[in-house]
Design an enzyme around this catalytic site. Structure first.
Site, PDB file in Angstrom:
ATOM      1  N   GLU A 139       0.920  -1.217  -0.088  1.00 44.62           N
ATOM      2  CA  GLU A 139      -0.033   0.061  -0.047  1.00 44.62           C
ATOM      3  C   GLU A 139       0.865   1.108   0.011  1.00 44.62           C
ATOM      4  O   GLU A 139       0.643   2.274   0.828  1.00 44.62           O
ATOM      5  CB  GLU A 139      -0.998  -0.100   1.267  1.00 44.62           C
ATOM      6  CG  GLU A 139      -1.644  -1.360   1.193  1.00 44.62           C
ATOM      7  CD  GLU A 139      -2.779  -1.285   2.315  1.00 44.62           C
ATOM      8  OE1 GLU A 139      -2.722  -0.580   3.106  1.00 44.62           O
ATOM      9  OE2 GLU A 139      -3.659  -2.148   2.155  1.00 44.62           O
ATOM     10  N   ASN A 181       2.421  -4.377  -3.543  1.00 44.98           N
ATOM     11  CA  ASN A 181       0.882  -4.790  -3.322  1.00 44.98           C
ATOM     12  C   ASN A 181      -0.012  -3.652  -2.981  1.00 44.98           C
ATOM     13  O   ASN A 181       0.645  -2.668  -1.922  1.00 44.98           O
ATOM     14  CB  ASN A 181       0.846  -5.750  -2.200  1.00 44.98           C
ATOM     15  CG  ASN A 181      -0.322  -6.587  -2.118  1.00 44.98           C
ATOM     16  OD1 ASN A 181      -0.890  -7.189  -3.339  1.00 44.98           O
ATOM     17  ND2 ASN A 181      -0.963  -6.797  -0.928  1.00 44.98           N
TER      18      ASN A 181
HETATM   19  C1  XIL Z   1      -5.994  -7.341   7.954  1.00 44.41           C
HETATM   20  C2  XIL Z   1      -6.445  -8.564   8.444  1.00 44.41           C
HETATM   21  O1  XIL Z   1      -7.274  -9.534   7.804  1.00 44.41           O
HETATM   22  C3  XIL Z   1      -7.096  -8.334   9.713  1.00 44.41           C
HETATM   23  O2  XIL Z   1      -7.102  -9.491  10.530  1.00 44.41           O
HETATM   24  C4  XIL Z   1      -6.200  -7.168  10.501  1.00 44.41           C
HETATM   25  O3  XIL Z   1      -6.842  -7.018  11.828  1.00 44.41           O
HETATM   26  C5  XIL Z   1      -5.969  -5.952   9.526  1.00 44.41           C
HETATM   27  O4  XIL Z   1      -5.460  -6.308   8.406  1.00 44.41           O
HETATM   28  N1  XIL Z   1      -5.011  -5.102   3.395  1.00 44.41           N
HETATM   29  C6  XIL Z   1      -3.915  -5.926   3.755  1.00 44.41           C
HETATM   30  C7  XIL Z   1      -4.314  -6.824   4.562  1.00 44.41           C
HETATM   31  O5  XIL Z   1      -2.895  -5.759   3.070  1.00 44.41           O
HETATM   32  O6  XIL Z   1      -2.919  -6.989   5.537  1.00 44.41           O
HETATM   33  C8  XIL Z   1      -5.103  -6.429   5.552  1.00 44.41           C
HETATM   34  O7  XIL Z   1      -5.448  -7.497   6.595  1.00 44.41           O
HETATM   35  C9  XIL Z   1      -6.405  -6.282   4.913  1.00 44.41           C
HETATM   36  C10 XIL Z   1      -6.327  -4.927   3.947  1.00 44.41           C
END
Ligand code: XIL
Length: 343
Positions: A139, A181
């Site tokens: 991100e 990503n």
């Molecule tokens: C999310 C997880 O699924 C949750 O359990 C946690 O609380 C927050 O993160 N984008 C991403 C992931 O790259 O790492 C995130 O995962 C969701 C959004």
């Protein structure tokens, strides 16, 4: 055991993906694995690739400076090995789920970059040979395609931390595919164009980068019509593409998804898989959790949910069958080029 769920279709998503040279994956949570045997059985049966939902994030692996806790990450890798699965490493450098000792530590820019590099080398180095692909940086962009301000971006006065992280990851694990990503880069837009330009310029400058992860967290009814075309841009530029975090979140009505919404969600899942299949060079499709039991959506987006393939009782929803049909309809290819890693 998964085969005690007779309602799941006979050929698995994993098998259908293998025939097509597309790794079908899921995020898994170590805590749910511990709590539910059927969850683990389905994760093993239906998926070729595993991504730890949280267990490899910096806050998880180094909660106290200099004191690593690899237990969750190790458990994920052990699970994958036991079931002939590959692992997507997620994620080395991200502005969220950072340890507070880092964010509140008052470090200078050069110190932050030094700590970042040490973290990348420690984690990628520990798992050398175990990880098919790393989401090295997660991100990095704002919605308008400018670089997101973060502790790392500030430390390098711009995006140079990205190249530094990629170089460190390559040094630590020369065999892993290295990815950037991000989300909201499914269609052709300012953010996806910025990602394409970044990946291209990194490669031109000799920075190691193999692929781009398109998260694909989408809202019901909003799969972009130019998804396949957008994937094609990255493939044409010489990058692998993986859809890394697929889910389709539904605005719930009285806390539930209606049958009509579930049908629309199924069509959305099919569209996403069809977009992935349309572009050779899209090597994997990972769902961000396969069951509404442990989806991140209700907490991140209150009032929305039911985003996954199976419901909270692990029964397949229309979305599961739609994904199954989309994979089956793609048929197989003679040399699917399955990865050597872990198989
Ligand atoms: C999310 C997880 O699924 C949750 O359990 C946690 O609380 C927050 O993160 N984008 C991403 C992931 O790259 O790492 C995130 O995962 C969701 C959004």
């Amino acid at each position: 055991m998964a085969h005690d769920h007779p309602v799941l279709a006979e050929a698995t998503l994993r098998q259908l993906g293998d025939l097509r040279g597309l790794q079908v994956g899921t995020a898994i949570r170590a805590s749910t694995l511990n709590a539910s045997a059927p969850y683990g059985a389905i994760a093993a049966r239906e998926f070729r690739s595993i991504t730890p939902a949280n267990e490899m994030k910096w806050a998880s692996v180094e909660p106290v400076r200099g004191q690593h806790d690899w237990s969750g990450a190790d458990a994920t890798i052990a699970f994958a090995r036991a079931h002939d699965q590959v692992v997507r490493g997620h994620t080395l450098v991200w502005h969220r789920q950072l340890p507070s000792w880092l964010t509140d530590g008052g470090f200078s820019g050069p110190q932050v970059l030094q700590l970042m590099t040490e973290h990348v080398v420690a984690e990628a180095g520990r798992y050398t040979g175990e990880i098919a692909a790393w989401d090295v940086v997660n991100e990095p962009f704002n919605e308008d395609g400018t670089f997101r301000t973060s502790i790392f971006e500030q430390a390098s006065n711009g995006p140079d931390y990205i190249a530094a992280a990629l170089h460190a990851a390559r040094r630590a694990d020369p065999a892993a595919r290295l990815y950037l990503n991000d989300y909201n880069i499914e269609g052709i837009n300012a953010k996806s164009t910025a990602m394409l330009n970044l990946a291209t310029s990194l490669r031109q400058r000799g920075v190691p980068i193999d692929g781009v992860g398109i998260q694909a967290h989408v809202i019901l009814g909003q799969v972009p019509s130019d998804f396949a075309e957008n994937i094609g841009r990255f493939v044409a530029a010489g990058f692998e593409v993986c859809l890394t975090e697929i889910d389709v979140r539904i605005p719930l009505i009285a806390g539930e998804a209606t049958p009509a919404q579930l049908a629309e969600q199924a069509a959305d899942y099919a569209r996403i898989i069809e977009a992935a299949l349309a572009a050779r060079g899209c090597v994997g499709v990972t769902v961000w959790g396969f069951t509404d039991l442990d989806s991140w959506i209700p907490r991140a987006f209150p009032g929305q949910g039911a985003a996954d393939l199976l419901d909270a009782n692990l029964s397949p929803k229309p979305a599961y069958f739609a994904m199954h049909r989309a994979l089956a309809a793609a048929g197989w290819i003679d040399d699917p080029g399955l990865p050597a890693n872990g198989i």
